[in-house]
Each structure stands twice: as structure tokens, then as C-alpha cells.
Design a protein around this motif. Structure first.
Motif, PDB file in Angstrom:
ATOM      1  N   ILE A 149     -47.490 -37.698  -1.371  1.00 15.66           N
ATOM      2  CA  ILE A 149     -47.749 -37.863   0.060  1.00 15.66           C
ATOM      3  C   ILE A 149     -48.529 -39.155   0.197  1.00 15.66           C
ATOM      4  N   ASP A 150     -47.889 -40.179   0.745  1.00 14.43           N
ATOM      5  CA  ASP A 150     -48.541 -41.465   0.950  1.00 14.43           C
ATOM      6  C   ASP A 150     -49.162 -41.439   2.347  1.00 14.43           C
ATOM      7  N   GLY A 151     -50.257 -40.709   2.445  1.00 15.84           N
ATOM      8  CA  GLY A 151     -50.928 -40.464   3.711  1.00 15.84           C
ATOM      9  C   GLY A 151     -51.914 -39.335   3.503  1.00 15.84           C
ATOM     10  N   ASP A 152     -52.340 -38.690   4.574  1.00 17.33           N
ATOM     11  CA  ASP A 152     -53.307 -37.589   4.498  1.00 17.33           C
ATOM     12  C   ASP A 152     -52.589 -36.249   4.473  1.00 17.33           C
ATOM     13  N   LEU A 153     -53.222 -35.285   3.814  1.00 20.72           N
ATOM     14  CA  LEU A 153     -52.744 -33.903   3.797  1.00 20.72           C
ATOM     15  C   LEU A 153     -53.778 -33.082   4.549  1.00 20.72           C
ATOM     16  N   ILE A 154     -53.376 -32.532   5.700  1.00 22.64           N
ATOM     17  CA  ILE A 154     -54.316 -31.945   6.645  1.00 22.64           C
ATOM     18  C   ILE A 154     -53.941 -30.484   6.891  1.00 22.64           C
ATOM     19  N   PHE A 155     -54.892 -29.582   6.636  1.00 23.19           N
ATOM     20  CA  PHE A 155     -54.669 -28.153   6.823  1.00 23.19           C
ATOM     21  C   PHE A 155     -55.317 -27.687   8.121  1.00 23.19           C
ATOM     22  N   ASP A 167     -49.524 -29.615  -7.788  1.00 18.96           N
ATOM     23  CA  ASP A 167     -49.425 -29.605  -9.251  1.00 18.96           C
ATOM     24  C   ASP A 167     -49.915 -30.917  -9.862  1.00 18.96           C
ATOM     25  N   ASP A 168     -50.008 -30.943 -11.187  1.00 18.40           N
ATOM     26  CA  ASP A 168     -50.588 -32.083 -11.900  1.00 18.40           C
ATOM     27  C   ASP A 168     -49.767 -33.359 -11.747  1.00 18.40           C
ATOM     28  N   ASP A 169     -48.488 -33.229 -11.418  1.00 19.87           N
ATOM     29  CA  ASP A 169     -47.621 -34.400 -11.292  1.00 19.87           C
ATOM     30  C   ASP A 169     -47.523 -34.911  -9.861  1.00 19.87           C
ATOM     31  N   ALA A 170     -48.273 -34.292  -8.946  1.00 19.61           N
ATOM     32  CA  ALA A 170     -48.208 -34.663  -7.532  1.00 19.61           C
ATOM     33  C   ALA A 170     -49.382 -35.574  -7.168  1.00 19.61           C
ATOM     34  N   THR A 171     -49.214 -36.354  -6.093  1.00 17.44           N
ATOM     35  CA  THR A 171     -50.242 -37.303  -5.658  1.00 17.44           C
ATOM     36  C   THR A 171     -50.366 -37.282  -4.136  1.00 17.44           C
ATOM     37  N   VAL A 172     -51.618 -37.338  -3.656  1.00 14.92           N
ATOM     38  CA  VAL A 172     -51.906 -37.548  -2.241  1.00 14.92           C
ATOM     39  C   VAL A 172     -52.772 -38.804  -2.166  1.00 14.92           C
ATOM     40  N   THR A 173     -52.269 -39.852  -1.527  1.00 11.78           N
ATOM     41  CA  THR A 173     -52.997 -41.124  -1.526  1.00 11.78           C
ATOM     42  C   THR A 173     -54.149 -41.136  -0.523  1.00 11.78           C
ATOM     43  N   GLY A 174     -54.065 -40.322   0.532  1.00 10.22           N
ATOM     44  CA  GLY A 174     -55.106 -40.293   1.557  1.00 10.22           C
ATOM     45  C   GLY A 174     -56.063 -39.144   1.371  1.00 10.22           C
ATOM     46  N   GLU A 175     -56.619 -38.678   2.468  1.00  8.84           N
ATOM     47  CA  GLU A 175     -57.575 -37.571   2.445  1.00  8.84           C
ATOM     48  C   GLU A 175     -56.848 -36.230   2.387  1.00  8.84           C
ATOM     49  N   ILE A 176     -57.491 -35.263   1.740  1.00  3.36           N
ATOM     50  CA  ILE A 176     -57.069 -33.867   1.816  1.00  3.36           C
ATOM     51  C   ILE A 176     -58.191 -33.159   2.548  1.00  3.36           C
ATOM     52  N   ARG A 177     -57.889 -32.631   3.731  1.00  3.01           N
ATOM     53  CA  ARG A 177     -58.981 -32.094   4.540  1.00  3.01           C
ATOM     54  C   ARG A 177     -58.495 -30.967   5.457  1.00  3.01           C
ATOM     55  N   VAL A 178     -59.472 -30.275   6.033  1.00  3.64           N
ATOM     56  CA  VAL A 178     -59.220 -29.212   7.011  1.00  3.64           C
ATOM     57  C   VAL A 178     -59.657 -29.723   8.371  1.00  3.64           C
ATOM     58  N   GLU A 179     -58.812 -29.540   9.356  1.00  2.00           N
ATOM     59  CA  GLU A 179     -59.151 -29.926  10.722  1.00  2.00           C
ATOM     60  C   GLU A 179     -58.710 -28.845  11.674  1.00  2.00           C
ATOM     61  N   GLY A 180     -59.667 -28.297  12.438  1.00  2.46           N
ATOM     62  CA  GLY A 180     -59.349 -27.333  13.479  1.00  2.46           C
ATOM     63  C   GLY A 180     -59.033 -25.962  12.924  1.00  2.46           C
ATOM     64  N   GLU A 181     -58.695 -25.056  13.806  1.00  3.58           N
ATOM     65  CA  GLU A 181     -58.320 -23.706  13.441  1.00  3.58           C
ATOM     66  C   GLU A 181     -56.813 -23.604  13.449  1.00  3.58           C
TER      67      GLU A 181
END
Length: 327
Positions: A149-155, A167-181
Motif C-alpha cells: 500500500i503506497d499510502g496510508d492504511l486507515i481503520f 504479513d512479513d512480505d507486505a509493505t505500507v509506505t504511509g501511516e497505519i492508524r485508527v480514525e473515527g468509529e
């Protein structure tokens, strides 16, 4: 001789009965196979996409549980991978950004580029290849398998983040974060949770009421305008804004910092953070809860009241080169 013929007749009859029984037993599995469907929501188990039209169709309720790519695709649409799909009786969807051979060896990977994609189906997999943009997860069981994911991962909630797997072979270049309910937008003022700025025009838009609670920089910017970062923004139901003069990797390590140069900036939203990087000019604080986090103000820091100054925080990694005062 008559007895012998009678015995042969009885044996033959028994063999015929046994053959009939065996034939009856072999009919049932065939019925079972005919009744089994991998995809119980639509008639299709997969859809192949090679352009924007087939992509939008494949992600929609008229698509399939597996969306298989055959080429790189770019779109200006904010994508939604809708819910309502199953595989083998279990809720599941898969974005397959790759091709494979008969032995399931990956032979080619593809890139999907879009402003964002929202995942609404439980147990959705983004597998191999690259998604360029932000991924919003609104369902349990999200998996990133060997992909980027060349961007943020937002839950949308902490529960959804805890149920996810990367998994170990995956990449997220941006932030991994929680926003909102879950089911709600993190930024209650606008549809966007963040805005990326790279020039004066996108900066002015990002700071305005049409911007977002996070204003993220991609480059140094200089303007002759007196800037105003307006109020009316929230994060997770609390008033907050953030001027993010930096970039970071998936582990939140700082990878770049930027400089914003202007005569001044007025901060009107409560709990505004100026984080990392440098602001060259004077900063006017007109709300409670200002924070300077790991950044530099190359100018004066001026509070509109003693109350605002008392509620502010400047961490030990920050610097103000000019005066800190109340005017």
C-alpha cells in the motif's frame, strides 16, 4: 446339474443386486457437487478487470468475490469494494493484483492507482501487487498478503485494526492508524481525513474549511500569503488539526522533513499540532491546546491570551528561535 444351474442363477442375481447398489451409491456425490457454489451472492465467482469500467463493475455489488487484474489501472475515482460477498459459504473478498501459473507461482504483478479505496466486506484480502493511494478499512478481518500500500492504511476502529493481518512480505509506505468509529467519517467537517500539499494552491486549500484535519506536506513551500489554519475540524470526535511537515515509513520513522515559509500563520482550531519540519515566519495561536512537536518555528510564537499559552505544549525536541509572548 439342476442344483448347479440354480446356484449359478442365485449368484448372478446377487451380483446384479450388488451392482445396482453400487450404482445408487455413486449418484449422490454428483448431486452434492452440482449443489455447491463458491459464490453465493452472485452468479460469478470472479471478475477480470483491465480498465476503469471493468474495475468499477468488479468492485460493485454486480461484481464477484475475487477481482482479478490483468493490467495496471489508474482512476480518479474514490473506490469502494462493497460488502455482500462470500466464498465457500464464508464472507470474503479478494483484490488480486497479480497473475499466476498453474502451480500458483506469481508470474506478474500489477498496480492500481486511485485517491483511495474503502473496504466494506469482512475478510477482504489485498494480495500481491501495489495499491497507490489510501486504504480505508470498515470491516473485520482485513489482510494484506505480499502486497504494497503506497499510502496510508486507515481503520475505522481499533477493533478492526486488531482483527487485521499484514504479513512479513507486505509493505505500507504511509501511516497505519485508527480514525473515527466504525461506520463514521473520522473528519466530521469534510469527507477527507487528510490532504497532501505540494504547492501554494494545495496548501491554501488544505488549511481552509475545504481541507482536512491533517495537512501533510510533500515538499518545501514558500508563499507571500498570511496563512490561516481555520477551525471546525475533529479527529476521533475531538477538536484537532495537524500541520505535518514531514514524511515517515511504515514503522513511523521520520524519512523527510520540510520547510513552510510565510509571513505568518494563525492557528484557530483547538489542539492544533505543528509537527516536525520548520515553519519560517511568526505563529499566532488563537485556541487552546497548541502543540509544537519535534519542529522548529523560525520566528515568534505569539498567543492571543495567557489561557492559550498556559494550555500549550512545546516538547524538548522543538525550538522557537524568536520570542514566545502573549499579545
Amino acid at each position: 446339474m439342476a442344483k448347479w444351474n440354480k446356484l449359478l442363477l442365485i449368484t448372478a442375481s446377487m451380483g446384479l443386486l450388488a451392482a445396482c447398489d453400487n450404482a445408487a451409491e455413486t449418484e449422490e456425490p454428483a448431486e452434492e457437487v452440482e449443489e455447491t457454489e463458491a459464490e453465493v451472492t452472485t452468479g460469478a465467482t470472479q471478475v477480470r478487470v483491465n480498465d476503469e469500467d471493468t474495475l468499477l463493475e468488479g468492485l460493485s455489488s454486480d461484481g464477484a468475490w475475487i477481482v482479478i487484474f490483468e493490467d495496471d489501472i489508474t482512476t480518479d475515482e474514490d473506490l469502494v469494494m462493497v460488502e455482500g460477498f462470500e466464498n465457500k459459504g464464508e464472507t470474503e473478498r479478494k483484490l488480486a493484483l497479480y497473475a499466476q501459473d498453474a502451480d500458483r507461482n506469481v508470474t506478474e504483478t500489477f498496480t492500481l492507482t486511485a485517491p483511495s479505496i474503502t473496504i466494506q466486506n469482512e475478510n477482504t484480502r489485498l494480495q500481491n501487487g501495489t495499491f497507490v493511494g489510501d486504504v480505508y478499512v470498515e470491516a473485520n478481518g482485513f489482510k494484506l498478503v505480499g502486497g504494497t500500500i503506497d499510502g496510508d492504511l486507515i481503520f475505522a476502529s481499533e477493533e478492526l485494526q486488531e482483527s487485521a493481518e499484514i504479513d512479513d512480505d507486505a509493505t505500507v509506505t504511509g501511516e497505519i492508524r485508527v480514525e473515527g468509529e466504525e461506520g463514521e467519517t473520522a473528519d466530521v467537517t469534510t469527507g477527507a481525513t487528510q490532504v497532501q500539499v505540494s504547492d501554494e494552491a494545495s496548501l491554501l486549500e488544505g488549511l481552509s474549511s475545504n481541507g482536512a484535519w491533517i495537512v501533510m506536506f510533500e515538499d518545501d513551500i514558500t508563499t507571500d500569503e498570511d496563512l490561516v489554519m481555520v477551525d471546525g475540524f475533529e479527529n476521533k470526535g475531538e477538536s484537532e488539526r495537524k500541520l505535518a511537515l514531514y514524511q515517515q515509513d511504515a514503522d513511523r520513522n521520520l524519512t523527510a522533513s520540510f520547510t513552510l515559509t510565510a509571513p505568518s500563520i494563525a492557528l484557530q482550531n483547538e489542539n492544533t499540532r505543528l509537527q516536525n519540519g520548520t515553519f519560517v515566519g511568526d505563529v499566532y495561536v488563537e485556541a487552546n491546546g497548541f502543540k509544537l512537536v519535534g519542529g522548529t518555528i523560525d520566528g515568534d510564537l505569539i498567543f492571543a491570551s495567557e489561557e492559550f499559552e498556559a494550555s500549550s505544549e512545546i516538547d524538548e525536541n522543538s525550538e522557537v528561535t524568536g520570542d514566545i509572548r502573549v499579545d
